[in-house]
Motif scaffolding. Structure first.
Motif, PDB file in Angstrom:
ATOM      1  N   TYR A   1      19.144  59.364   4.655  1.00  0.00           N
ATOM      2  CA  TYR A   1      18.351  58.914   5.797  1.00  0.00           C
ATOM      3  C   TYR A   1      19.231  58.483   6.959  1.00  0.00           C
ATOM      4  CZ  TYR A   1      18.842  53.978   4.166  1.00  0.00           C
ATOM      5  OH  TYR A   1      19.307  52.751   3.769  1.00  0.00           O
ATOM      6  N   VAL A   2      18.668  58.676   8.159  1.00  0.00           N
ATOM      7  CA  VAL A   2      19.373  58.442   9.419  1.00  0.00           C
ATOM      8  C   VAL A   2      18.697  57.288  10.158  1.00  0.00           C
ATOM      9  CG1 VAL A   2      20.108  59.460  11.610  1.00  0.00           C
ATOM     10  CG2 VAL A   2      19.927  60.903   9.559  1.00  0.00           C
ATOM     11  N   VAL A   3      19.495  56.331  10.620  1.00  0.00           N
ATOM     12  CA  VAL A   3      18.972  55.223  11.422  1.00  0.00           C
ATOM     13  C   VAL A   3      19.634  55.247  12.794  1.00  0.00           C
ATOM     14  CG1 VAL A   3      18.422  53.767   9.442  1.00  0.00           C
ATOM     15  CG2 VAL A   3      20.696  53.601  10.485  1.00  0.00           C
ATOM     16  N   THR A   4      18.898  54.796  13.801  1.00  0.00           N
ATOM     17  CA  THR A   4      19.405  54.808  15.175  1.00  0.00           C
ATOM     18  C   THR A   4      19.104  53.462  15.833  1.00  0.00           C
ATOM     19  OG1 THR A   4      17.332  55.858  15.888  1.00  0.00           O
ATOM     20  CG2 THR A   4      19.194  57.319  15.450  1.00  0.00           C
ATOM     21  N   PRO A   5      19.884  52.449  15.533  1.00  0.00           N
ATOM     22  CA  PRO A   5      19.622  51.101  16.075  1.00  0.00           C
ATOM     23  C   PRO A   5      19.668  51.058  17.603  1.00  0.00           C
ATOM     24  CG  PRO A   5      21.225  51.021  14.285  1.00  0.00           C
ATOM     25  CD  PRO A   5      21.039  52.465  14.631  1.00  0.00           C
ATOM     26  N   ASN A   6      18.671  50.369  18.181  1.00  0.00           N
ATOM     27  CA  ASN A   6      18.677  50.097  19.609  1.00  0.00           C
ATOM     28  C   ASN A   6      18.683  48.588  19.826  1.00  0.00           C
ATOM     29  OD1 ASN A   6      16.011  49.175  19.275  1.00  0.00           O
ATOM     30  ND2 ASN A   6      15.149  51.152  19.840  1.00  0.00           N
ATOM     31  N   ALA A   7      18.487  48.146  21.045  1.00  0.00           N
ATOM     32  CA  ALA A   7      18.583  46.715  21.346  1.00  0.00           C
ATOM     33  C   ALA A   7      17.538  45.902  20.595  1.00  0.00           C
ATOM     34  CB  ALA A   7      18.445  46.489  22.849  1.00  0.00           C
ATOM     35  N   ALA A   8      16.302  46.417  20.507  1.00  0.00           N
ATOM     36  CA  ALA A   8      15.255  45.685  19.799  1.00  0.00           C
ATOM     37  C   ALA A   8      15.560  45.578  18.311  1.00  0.00           C
ATOM     38  CB  ALA A   8      13.901  46.367  20.020  1.00  0.00           C
ATOM     39  N   HIS A   9      16.156  46.621  17.740  1.00  0.00           N
ATOM     40  CA  HIS A   9      16.536  46.576  16.329  1.00  0.00           C
ATOM     41  C   HIS A   9      17.638  45.551  16.105  1.00  0.00           C
ATOM     42  CE1 HIS A   9      15.232  51.087  16.227  1.00  0.00           C
ATOM     43  NE2 HIS A   9      14.211  50.263  16.345  1.00  0.00           N
ATOM     44  N   LEU A  10      18.630  45.547  16.991  1.00  0.00           N
ATOM     45  CA  LEU A  10      19.740  44.598  16.862  1.00  0.00           C
ATOM     46  C   LEU A  10      19.253  43.160  17.013  1.00  0.00           C
ATOM     47  CD1 LEU A  10      22.514  46.484  18.865  1.00  0.00           C
ATOM     48  CD2 LEU A  10      22.214  46.376  16.388  1.00  0.00           C
ATOM     49  N   ALA A  11      18.143  42.976  17.755  1.00  0.00           N
ATOM     50  CA  ALA A  11      17.576  41.636  17.890  1.00  0.00           C
ATOM     51  C   ALA A  11      17.181  41.076  16.530  1.00  0.00           C
ATOM     52  CB  ALA A  11      16.367  41.673  18.823  1.00  0.00           C
ATOM     53  N   ARG A  12      16.706  41.937  15.635  1.00  0.00           N
ATOM     54  CA  ARG A  12      16.326  41.476  14.297  1.00  0.00           C
ATOM     55  C   ARG A  12      17.550  41.036  13.508  1.00  0.00           C
ATOM     56  NH1 ARG A  12      13.070  46.246  14.816  1.00  0.00           N
ATOM     57  NH2 ARG A  12      10.938  45.627  15.350  1.00  0.00           N
ATOM     58  N   LEU A  13      18.659  41.704  13.731  1.00  0.00           N
ATOM     59  CA  LEU A  13      19.898  41.288  13.067  1.00  0.00           C
ATOM     60  C   LEU A  13      20.384  39.964  13.636  1.00  0.00           C
ATOM     61  CD1 LEU A  13      21.838  44.670  12.751  1.00  0.00           C
ATOM     62  CD2 LEU A  13      20.102  43.676  11.249  1.00  0.00           C
TER      63      LEU A  13
END
Length: 275
Positions: free
Chosen positions: A49-61
């Motif tokens: 599987y392929v993931v493509t983190p963006n700014a909103a995703h990084l906010a969760r981290l």
């Protein structure tokens, strides 16, 4: 990177990580290389599987989502999907990988790689959206499931979606149910085993391909302003994502920059150079 190198990478089921950025295992591939790697991997036997983190995703981290971080770390391919994050990272002395937007990757796959008879699976999107894509690309082998809203909070519903993916035997599975639910589902499929091909956490890509949502003009994308274009299109739905959540992704970048041993010296040098 040579053609042989790219094909060789695709044959490995281990994560293709050669760049540690923000504590995550990103791959330093440009768009053409990413497309070729995914195309080759789709022919293999093991689910990747392929993931493509963006700014909103990084906010969760930034807020400490350990489960999402684990899913990113276990992904076969992790690609950066934010020109804003890339520019800010460079500004504060970090070295981001190339930007490969998930929507662009999916579009190239549909337009240049997937043939009418290629078996694909789509999780998410309504029947009208899927029928439009089938007609637009003359697709004849599409498996589609649209799970109920909030499905990822139900073990039973996640199991149903995962079983559907396994049974589809698709070369490409597009997980278009939003984040983090699409990442949770991708990881669950990997855990239960039995699936094949490549799963792409596709976000709104299917909506873009069907024309249900419009992408920003290319020059707006290159200016790292696509978020503003989308916000103007649908402010009620996207205001929280872009005005509240995404800025936390920027803070995530700044936190990593400040934790570097040479952070102070690096920032002073860049200020002195007029950056």
């Amino acid at each position: 990177m040579t053609q042989l190198d790219v094909v060789g990478l695709a044959m490995h089921s281990e994560p293709l990580a050669d760049e540690n950025f923000l504590g995550l295992p990103f791959a330093s591939l440009d768009m053409a290389e990413a497309v070729k790697v995914v195309e080759q991997a789709s022919l293999g036997g093991a689910w990747r599987y392929v993931v493509t983190p963006n700014a909103a995703h990084l906010a969760r981290l930034y807020k400490g989502d350990a489960n999402l971080e684990r899913i990113y770390r276990n992904a076969w391919l992790c690609l950066l999907d934010s020109r804003v994050i890339s520019r800010i990272a460079r500004r504060v002395g970090l070295r981001p990988p190339p930007v490969v937007a998930g929507s662009d990757l999916c579009e190239v796959l549909f337009r240049e790689v997937i043939s009418p008879s290629t078996p694909i699976c789509v999780i998410g999107g309504d029947d009208s959206c899927i029928n439009t894509i089938k007609s637009r690309f003359a697709l004849t082998n599409v498996h589609h499931m649209n799970p109920p809203y909030g499905f990822w909070r139900s073990e039973e519903e996640v199991a149903k979606a995962a079983a559907f993916i396994v049974a589809s035997r698709a070369d490409y599975t597009f997980l278009a149910v939003g984040s983090p639910q699409q990442e949770v589902l991708a990881a669950r499929v990997a855990e239960i085993g039995g699936a094949r091909g490549v799963g792409l956490c596709a976000g709104a890509s299917i909506q873009f391909l069907s024309g249900a949502q419009k992408r920003a003009p290319r020059f707006v994308q290159q200016m790292a302003c696509e978020w503003a274009y989308r916000l103007l299109q649908d402010p009620r739905r996207l205001a929280r994502r872009y005005l509240v959540e995404s800025p936390l992704g920027v803070l995530f970048v700044l936190r990593h920059a400040l934790r570097r041993p040479d952070a102070g010296r690096s920032l002073r040098r860049r200020d002195a150079a007029g950056y």
